[in-house]
Scaffold this active site. Structure first.
Site, PDB file in Angstrom:
ATOM      1  CE  LYS A 169      46.639  35.742  57.336  1.00  0.00           C
ATOM      2  NZ  LYS A 169      45.850  34.543  57.727  1.00  0.00           N
ATOM      3  CG  ASN A 170      42.529  36.440  58.807  1.00  0.00           C
ATOM      4  OD1 ASN A 170      43.302  35.755  58.135  1.00  0.00           O
ATOM      5  ND2 ASN A 170      42.686  36.622  60.105  1.00  0.00           N
TER       6      ASN A 170
ATOM      7  NE  ARG B  98      41.869  26.460  61.736  1.00  0.00           N
ATOM      8  CZ  ARG B  98      41.346  25.370  62.225  1.00  0.00           C
ATOM      9  NH1 ARG B  98      42.033  24.265  62.244  1.00  0.00           N
ATOM     10  NH2 ARG B  98      40.137  25.359  62.708  1.00  0.00           N
TER      11      ARG B  98
ATOM     12  CB  CYS C   2      50.487  29.412  62.022  1.00  0.00           C
ATOM     13  SG  CYS C   2      51.238  30.558  60.870  1.00  0.00           S
TER      14      CYS C   2
ATOM     15  NE  ARG D 114      44.584  27.615  63.932  1.00  0.00           N
ATOM     16  CZ  ARG D 114      44.967  28.612  63.146  1.00  0.00           C
ATOM     17  NH1 ARG D 114      46.209  28.691  62.759  1.00  0.00           N
ATOM     18  NH2 ARG D 114      44.108  29.521  62.752  1.00  0.00           N
ATOM     19  N   PRO D 115      41.355  22.259  66.165  1.00  0.00           N
ATOM     20  CG  PRO D 115      39.898  21.764  67.916  1.00  0.00           C
ATOM     21  CD  PRO D 115      41.121  22.561  67.572  1.00  0.00           C
ATOM     22  CB  ILE D 116      37.868  21.283  61.617  1.00  0.00           C
ATOM     23  CG1 ILE D 116      38.165  19.805  61.336  1.00  0.00           C
ATOM     24  CG2 ILE D 116      39.009  22.159  61.153  1.00  0.00           C
ATOM     25  CD1 ILE D 116      38.153  19.485  59.843  1.00  0.00           C
ATOM     26  CG  ASP D 117      35.377  20.527  67.594  1.00  0.00           C
ATOM     27  OD1 ASP D 117      36.302  21.281  67.237  1.00  0.00           O
ATOM     28  OD2 ASP D 117      34.767  20.687  68.665  1.00  0.00           O
ATOM     29  CG  LEU D 118      33.462  24.369  67.236  1.00  0.00           C
ATOM     30  CD1 LEU D 118      33.953  25.751  67.646  1.00  0.00           C
ATOM     31  CD2 LEU D 118      32.319  23.932  68.164  1.00  0.00           C
TER      32      LEU D 118
ATOM     33  CG  ASP E 238      45.313  36.783  64.145  1.00  0.00           C
ATOM     34  OD1 ASP E 238      45.610  35.735  64.736  1.00  0.00           O
ATOM     35  OD2 ASP E 238      44.564  36.811  63.152  1.00  0.00           O
TER      36      ASP E 238
ATOM     37  CB  ILE F 106      42.000  32.930  70.890  1.00  0.00           C
ATOM     38  CG1 ILE F 106      41.312  34.238  71.304  1.00  0.00           C
ATOM     39  CG2 ILE F 106      41.303  32.294  69.682  1.00  0.00           C
ATOM     40  CD1 ILE F 106      39.845  34.148  71.633  1.00  0.00           C
TER      41      ILE F 106
ATOM     42  NE  ARG G 271      50.947  30.488  56.179  1.00  0.00           N
ATOM     43  CZ  ARG G 271      50.685  29.197  56.312  1.00  0.00           C
ATOM     44  NH1 ARG G 271      51.568  28.409  56.836  1.00  0.00           N
ATOM     45  NH2 ARG G 271      49.544  28.712  55.918  1.00  0.00           N
TER      46      ARG G 271
HETATM   47  C1  UD1 Z   1      40.631  32.902  62.329  1.00  0.00           C
HETATM   48  C2  UD1 Z   1      41.722  33.720  61.711  1.00  0.00           C
HETATM   49  C3  UD1 Z   1      42.958  33.726  62.596  1.00  0.00           C
HETATM   50  C4  UD1 Z   1      42.585  34.182  64.012  1.00  0.00           C
HETATM   51  C5  UD1 Z   1      41.405  33.393  64.554  1.00  0.00           C
HETATM   52  C6  UD1 Z   1      40.880  33.919  65.876  1.00  0.00           C
HETATM   53  C7  UD1 Z   1      41.319  33.454  59.353  1.00  0.00           C
HETATM   54  C8  UD1 Z   1      41.781  32.917  58.060  1.00  0.00           C
HETATM   55  N1  UD1 Z   1      42.055  33.171  60.419  1.00  0.00           N
HETATM   56  O1  UD1 Z   1      41.110  31.570  62.432  1.00  0.00           O
HETATM   57  O2  UD1 Z   1      43.910  34.604  62.027  1.00  0.00           O
HETATM   58  O3  UD1 Z   1      43.679  34.001  64.865  1.00  0.00           O
HETATM   59  O4  UD1 Z   1      40.306  33.444  63.607  1.00  0.00           O
HETATM   60  O5  UD1 Z   1      40.553  35.243  65.767  1.00  0.00           O
HETATM   61  O6  UD1 Z   1      40.332  34.163  59.416  1.00  0.00           O
HETATM   62  N2  UD1 Z   1      38.148  25.873  67.517  1.00  0.00           N
HETATM   63  C9  UD1 Z   1      37.692  24.634  67.919  1.00  0.00           C
HETATM   64  N3  UD1 Z   1      36.979  23.886  67.023  1.00  0.00           N
HETATM   65  C10 UD1 Z   1      36.701  24.321  65.759  1.00  0.00           C
HETATM   66  C11 UD1 Z   1      37.169  25.597  65.373  1.00  0.00           C
HETATM   67  C12 UD1 Z   1      37.891  26.353  66.285  1.00  0.00           C
HETATM   68  O7  UD1 Z   1      37.927  24.198  69.052  1.00  0.00           O
HETATM   69  O8  UD1 Z   1      36.046  23.589  64.999  1.00  0.00           O
HETATM   70  C13 UD1 Z   1      38.948  26.683  68.478  1.00  0.00           C
HETATM   71  C14 UD1 Z   1      40.376  26.892  67.947  1.00  0.00           C
HETATM   72  O9  UD1 Z   1      41.203  25.802  68.255  1.00  0.00           O
HETATM   73  C15 UD1 Z   1      40.766  28.160  68.654  1.00  0.00           C
HETATM   74  C16 UD1 Z   1      39.461  28.951  68.724  1.00  0.00           C
HETATM   75  O10 UD1 Z   1      38.418  27.983  68.546  1.00  0.00           O
HETATM   76  O11 UD1 Z   1      41.220  27.870  69.931  1.00  0.00           O
HETATM   77  C17 UD1 Z   1      39.332  30.041  67.688  1.00  0.00           C
HETATM   78  O12 UD1 Z   1      39.397  29.490  66.401  1.00  0.00           O
HETATM   79  P1  UD1 Z   1      38.646  30.125  65.170  1.00  0.00           P
HETATM   80  O13 UD1 Z   1      37.859  31.305  65.582  1.00  0.00           O
HETATM   81  O14 UD1 Z   1      37.937  29.028  64.453  1.00  0.00           O
HETATM   82  O15 UD1 Z   1      39.863  30.609  64.286  1.00  0.00           O
HETATM   83  P2  UD1 Z   1      40.142  30.362  62.745  1.00  0.00           P
HETATM   84  O16 UD1 Z   1      38.876  30.544  61.962  1.00  0.00           O
HETATM   85  O17 UD1 Z   1      40.922  29.128  62.560  1.00  0.00           O
END
Ligand code: UD1
Length: 416
Positions: free
Chosen positions: A22-23, A92, A116, A121-125, A304, A326, A396
């Site tokens: 999936k990922n 997401r 989920c 789960r912010p997107i600042d990065l 996961d 995480i 999902r």
């Molecule tokens: C992906 C996986 C998800 C897995 C996760 C961690 C997919 C589709 N999903 O999710 O199944 O659980 O990796 O292995 O591949 N964070 C920030 N700011 C950001 C982005 C992330 O603070 O802009 C934080 C998140 O809140 C979280 C951590 O970083 O605490 C890890 O997130 P991230 O590695 O980005 O996970 P996803 O890509 O969302």
């Protein structure tokens, strides 16, 4: 919402084949925008999340055709750059379209993504990486508009190795001018799969799998066909299912190298694992031993599989300590397990599990995708009928979950 009715307490046996990841599939579907042409995908899991990605693709002008075991995507007519709020909120991974739309069309509008509920789960990065490569971002009432005249290669240094942000940075820069160097990049195997896919399309990317990725911009990308890697989280799910039900099963079409820490921990619980190329046979002991785990970015223990592994430990001998590093809200499923008799206490990032003799059947619900799979595993391990509600979460991310369990002799039915 639908329900699984599970008659547990029976050992599983036989073989199960792992589906495509999936990922890996989700960013690859988004990446198909970059060639403005044809992408043929094999081993794509037919799950709700991939269907949602196709809905988004179609809503911006893409065409998706399913033929037997392959999916053909045509992105030559993509002509909209705004992702509708109702689609964005469903998952997401919708945020991953931003990198591709920016990389190819230099514009994209979207809102904060859903998915989920396992943390904020912010997107600042993601947004910081976009800004670094010259993209203008404006935010208005929750809508994020991104645009630029051109993208120029830059240095992107992540403060945390986010999987999605690393993927978005790659997608946004493979058609850029010059070289982009991403440091503290996420190292997950799914990022290697994305690199392999894009390079087959004609991109020039190296380093995925390490924490430094170099993307040398190319002018054009071509039509491509690609076979998606096996799902390592589904592999771990079936291994833990076998372990908790004291079973002996063989898992086929997996990549054992992707789940080394999970295999090591399963061996610590007393399971025997026999690995032969892409097959894994697991022989579970009568009683598992307690072990401690802490989740980390790859190559550490995957978040996961935290809920699934912890569930398996509820009936192990001794006390296990779990540390979730995480996501800050990934223990909601434990409330459901406690209804089945599990002894779990939570304090911040830490869960302490005191192994009990057995769990009891109950009416429980899936709190998220992996938490839902955990309930199914718990139900299969206990004698009697357990109902698992809200299984839409499970659908999902697991292809034919009930059918695969039935193939192993498990008794599970869907009640709509
Ligand atoms: C992906 C996986 C998800 C897995 C996760 C961690 C997919 C589709 N999903 O999710 O199944 O659980 O990796 O292995 O591949 N964070 C920030 N700011 C950001 C982005 C992330 O603070 O802009 C934080 C998140 O809140 C979280 C951590 O970083 O605490 C890890 O997130 P991230 O590695 O980005 O996970 P996803 O890509 O969302």
């Amino acid at each position: 919402m639908s329900t699984y009715i599970i008659q547990g307490g029976k050992k599983l046996e036989g073989e199960v084949s792992i589906s495509g990841s999936k990922n890996a599939a989700l960013p690859i579907i988004a990446a198909s925008i970059l060639n403005a042409g044809k992408t043929t995908l094999y081993n794509l899991p037919d799950i709700h999340d991939t269907q949602m990605m196709f809905e988004i693709l179609k809503s911006i002008g893409g065409k998706v055709t399913k033929k037997h075991n392959k999916v053909i995507i045509d992105t030559s007519k993509v002509n909209k750059y705004e992702i509708k709020e109702e689609l964005m909120r469903q998952m997401r991974s919708s945020v991953i379209f931003a990198g591709s739309l920016l990389g190819k069309h230099h514009q994209c509008t979207f809102c904060y993504p859903g998915g989920c509920d396992i943390g904020t789960r912010p997107i600042d990065l993601h947004l910081k990486a976009f800004e670094k490569i010259g993209i203008n971002i404006s935010q208005n009432y929750g809508n994020i508009s991104c645009s630029c005249d051109k993208i120029t290669g830059e240095k992107i240094d992540f403060e945390f190795p986010s999987v999605g942000a690393t993927e978005n940075a790659i997608l946004a820069t493979c058609l850029a001018e010059g070289k982009t160097v991403i440091t503290n990049a996420a190292r997950e195997p799914e990022i290697i799969d994305l690199q392999n896919f894009l390079n087959k399309m004609g991109a020039n990317i190296k380093g995925a799998g390490s924490n430094k990725i170099e993307v040398i911009g190319v002018k054009n990308l071509k039509d491509v066909s690609y076979n998606i890697m096996p799902d390592r989280i589904e592999t771990g799910t079936f291994l833990c299912m076998a372990a908790m039900t004291n079973s002996n099963i063989t898992i086929k079409k997996a990549n054992p190298l992707h789940i080394t820490p999970v295999i090591d921990k399963l061996e610590e619980t007393g399971c025997t694992l026999k690995i032969e190329k892409d097959n894994i046979e697991i022989l579970a002991p009568k009683k598992l031993k307690a072990v401690d785990i802490k989740t980390m970015p790859y190559p550490g223990f995957p978040t996961d599989l935290q809920s699934i592994f912890a569930t398996m430990l509820t009936t192990a001998k001794g006390t296990s300590v779990i540390i979730e590093n995480i996501f800050e809200n990934r223990y909601r499923y434990t409330q459901e397990l406690i209804r089945m008799g599990a002894k779990i206490t939570i304090e911040g990032k830490t869960a302490v599990i005191k192994g009990t003799k057995k769990l009891y059947p109950a009416n429980v619900k899936a709190t998220d995708l992996r938490g839902g799979a955990s309930m199914v595993i718990a139900a299969l391990s206990t004698k009697g009928t357990t109902k698992v509600d809200n299984i839409e979460y499970i659908l999902r991310g697991y292809e034919n979950f009930d059918k695969k369990i039935q193939q192993l002799g498990g008794k599970i039915e869907i009640q709509k």
